[in-house]
Write an enzyme that holds these catalytic residues in place. Structure first.
Site, PDB file in Angstrom:
ATOM      1  CE  LYS A 109      -0.234  -7.325   5.090  1.00  0.00           C
ATOM      2  NZ  LYS A 109       0.300  -6.028   4.474  1.00  0.00           N
TER       3      LYS A 109
ATOM      4  CE1 TYR B 196       2.075  -8.545   2.613  1.00  0.00           C
ATOM      5  CE2 TYR B 196       3.939  -6.396   2.017  1.00  0.00           C
ATOM      6  CZ  TYR B 196       2.562  -7.421   1.687  1.00  0.00           C
ATOM      7  OH  TYR B 196       1.739  -6.583   1.097  1.00  0.00           O
TER       8      TYR B 196
ATOM      9  CB  VAL C 219      -0.449  -5.699   7.970  1.00  0.00           C
ATOM     10  CG1 VAL C 219       0.273  -5.180   8.465  1.00  0.00           C
ATOM     11  CG2 VAL C 219       0.195  -6.666  10.205  1.00  0.00           C
TER      12      VAL C 219
ATOM     13  CB  THR D 198      -1.283   0.026   1.065  1.00  0.00           C
ATOM     14  OG1 THR D 198      -2.128  -1.312   1.375  1.00  0.00           O
ATOM     15  CG2 THR D 198      -1.931   0.980   0.897  1.00  0.00           C
TER      16      THR D 198
END
Lengths: 300, 300, 300, 300
Positions: free
Chosen positions: A167, A139, A212, A50
């Site tokens: 995550k 991630y 998250v 993001t």
């Protein structure tokens, strides 16, 4: 409180505000961070998806991380995005982040060359962990990297002290639960963070440690409340309140939709993104504005 | 002869040889280039997918390109791989390549953030073309970038003098033909190069201008012969001779399989690859060796 | 108690036992039904995916349904699988089921021709519902039908009294939650049943009304217990106990793996399946046997 | 001339015309067949995908085949679609077709239950071939069946005299070439027919024996001409002329787009399709009409 303990709850993968000419806007970033810290967010994650990390130069990544550390001022941990396509570039990003005071680094599998055999990603992460001066958060985001991290690979890494958790932004709850199960066998403290907003409440009800989530940029208090109340009725209501805006993220992209929401909400002055991302078209703005109103109202 | 004319035929996307400790091996690279030039290859493409560009540092990419330019010595054009995830990083790679004498740069769409709308990739490429000091070859490889370049985008770029053509490694011949059709309307000189070895003869029979093919590293003469005889019986036989080794590339990855073939064939001393790629396992070596023997025999 | 109320809980999509020559084995089916009824199952679903309906003739489907109705003897409702590729064939299957006493019919979207526009599936289901003498349960299983039922389509059908609910076997919890949300707006009594065993507990914790799960053939008591205790610790433990056997279903197919488990557990005498399904290979049997032992032990 | 020899060239997978109430319209079917036979088509294939077989009852399939045989009157062979999900239903369809005089039967893999292991489809086809009184044409269309026929399976079946060849509608030329290569090793007479219109010329230039193409319904002469001239310039021009209308088939579905084109062209009176297919929307009609004009003009 250990770093892992601090990270239970909601970590915000912050957007990187740009001015109209596409330059990083530190004043806007400062306003955003102030807004998030006031909203009881538990951790800050600059230079993630993001945050458009792949459109930032090395200097910009380092500076965005440094600025975030300065503003956080020890109040909450800062996890610096350090994804890259080679071991050396990941390590460079980690050491840059360490030099400016980040608490941990977030790493994806390489995203052009995908591993040609299961052992490849594990070897990639182990080589990095061996050399890194920061602890790592794995991630998983196969939509962007082309290949996920196998549950077996996560479990193998989970036994290391320097690998804090995962995550998962896959949107696949079965993967999340299977990985949680295998990782818990290796290390009962391994952090399982849900990165796909629409699955946050189900994941928390199944024992996830936190989230998250892109939309915590827009409504940090709603996310903090959601985390606290996840197993009750209020949690389900908040999950529903998130759903429409999350659909817009799916349709227009995470950075464009989140930035548009933040501009409408008055937190940042401009929703500019860098190519190949393009701004939300005019006919998509009104829907996002309605969704923001709905989500922010749910905070009360 | 114009640059476009030089590039009709077979361009080799060269592997980047590493020594046993994973360092770029210039002596091996020199041997490879000598082998390729002796094999009548029409162009050289360092720092592509098969060249493991995403595992090379900026300095390594520049040096591999420079060394290739020196060895080519004006005999054939050098197209430098310049893929990256941001406009600025692509431009940096292009200017590095220009500084060391490359003739053109090869660019993919960004490969972490994919465009959230069709206009995104076009804007990405146009911004780069406007600033670049080298002409560009577009490179479509959706398996690695997560998103292909739409035929409409290629056609829009085809009208520019500084966009030479397209290398298509999608494996989708319908896409190739549709793009060729649309690009020809914009510019009849636009180069259409087939990058998926198993579709080289069909593409040439449909009017493609040439190929950019991993296995030309291993058997440059067979590929030169294939190009010359594509529309006849001999071309079909050579396509068949390529098929088994190409299957191994699909199974073990392009760089690992091509390097294993080159090591067996005595061109480079080691098939070492960098993580996340892993070497071809022992039980895959014998098959590749058999395939190499078959392909090399077909050269006579 | 209404039919919808009866169907909260666990419905078993029963396998169709064959003898060694591939003929439907009614004695084995009788034993299976007795086992399931003793195990407190809440509903029976003959002629579903796990029941290999697409490999049964019209006469066989009618007879398997009739036999199930006879054995159930009013104790639990019987939902007859009535999937087919044309409106007429679905209606024929429904009337066959109604004639032998089934309580409802389960219908999928057509599975060769998929709808070429969103309205197509809705029109397909509405035409069937208008003519059907039984109420319908929608069945979403995109892996087999090639196309899922859009949440909007489910919501449009949910307002009809003769459409009871949805069995979702997509494995996509986000779809399930979004559909539950939209359907609840149309009809708060609409049944949401989770058909993907690995997501049963998360779905129940989010408000699902029950499950329709292949492995309830093998361990009906464990599933009944799981349903009762889903929101507590015991529910999570049972979900974990299901996981390994469910993985085997993914690897070897639902009917082959479930039948192998039932044969090992002594409920049916043979794990024979019809082509194109093939039996679990020898090297897969031991794993399934171990998983069955684990699952059955969890029942206590 | 053997049956295989007759089938080199273009076979038309005929649409099944319906009247406004959705009933099979024999008068329109007669007009279509007359049009096709006058257009030098080499074979007729009733009850295929474009013929909406999966929306026809058993009686309708038999009657459409019978009517086609009567109209063909021995001039060209008739290949009857006999796809179904179980061995018994396929055999029933084949014997129905044999009883009304069809020359061969076209069979797909089962399309709800896909094989859980590679051997499953081979066993399915072998069981059918052993019992069938008609020779078979294999039909690969993974977009509808969910699973393709592996090249190895085709090659294993190719050695049988009663398996004539393969229609491949996958759209994957690499698959087509690999299968052609393996099948030729088993039987040099094995027919390879390209079913994906946009790949017809490339396939013919690589040695395919012919095509089975939806748009030959609309422009049989253009397809006959295309086949005759495939390796020359004229063939490439015709392939281009086909492209736009084929895109409409991709967008609106084969039966809806082909029927719309036939209605506009005056061959059949109505473009009605059965659910789940829906008619081409108003805003798509004009484009199809323009494409038909272009394609028909190319015939001269």
């Amino acid at each position: 409180m250990t770093l892992r303990q601090s990270l239970t709850g909601i970590t915000c993968p912050i957007v990187t505000p740009f001015d109209e000419s596409g330059v990083v806007d530190e004043r806007a970033l400062g306003d955003l961070l102030e807004y998030l810290l006031a909203g009881d967010i538990d951790g800050l994650f600059p230079c993630g998806t993001t945050g458009e990390f792949a459109s930032l130069s090395r200097d910009e990544r380092r500076r965005v991380t440094e600025f975030t550390v300065e503003q956080a001022d020890g109040e909450v941990p800062v996890l610096a995005g350090a994804a890259a396509t080679s071991v050396d570039d990941v390590l460079t990003a980690i050491e840059d982040a360490a030099a400016v005071g980040a608490d941990a680094a977030v790493v994806t599998p390489p995203y052009f060359h995908t591993a040609n055999a299961p052992a490849g990603n594990q070897q990639f992460f182990e080589t990095i962990a061996d050399e890194s001066s920061l602890p790592l958060l794995l991630y998983n985001i196969p939509a962007c990297t082309g290949q996920g991290i196998a549950p077996e690979t996560v479990a193998a890494l989970a036994s290391r002290d320097d690998v804090l958790g995962l995550k998962d932004s896959s949107g696949d709850l079965e993967y999340f639960l299977e990985t949680m199960r295998q990782a818990a066998d290796a290390d009962s403290d391994f952090l399982m963070l849900q990165g796909y907003d629409a699955l946050l409440v189900p994941a928390l009800r199944m024992g996830a440690d936190g989230g998250v989530n892109a939309l915590s940029n827009v409504a940090p208090e709603a996310y903090a409340d959601l985390y606290e109340t996840a197993t009750g009725v209020r949690g389900a209501e908040l999950q529903t309140a998130v759903a429409d805006l999350f659909d817009a993220c799916g349709e227009y992209g995470f950075a464009p939709a989140t930035k548009t929401a933040l501009e409408y909400h008055g937190v940042i002055p401009s929703a500019v993104v860098r190519p190949p991302l393009v701004s939300v078209p005019d006919d998509g703005q009104a829907g996002i504005e309605r969704d923001v109103d709905g989500l922010v109202q749910s905070e009360d």
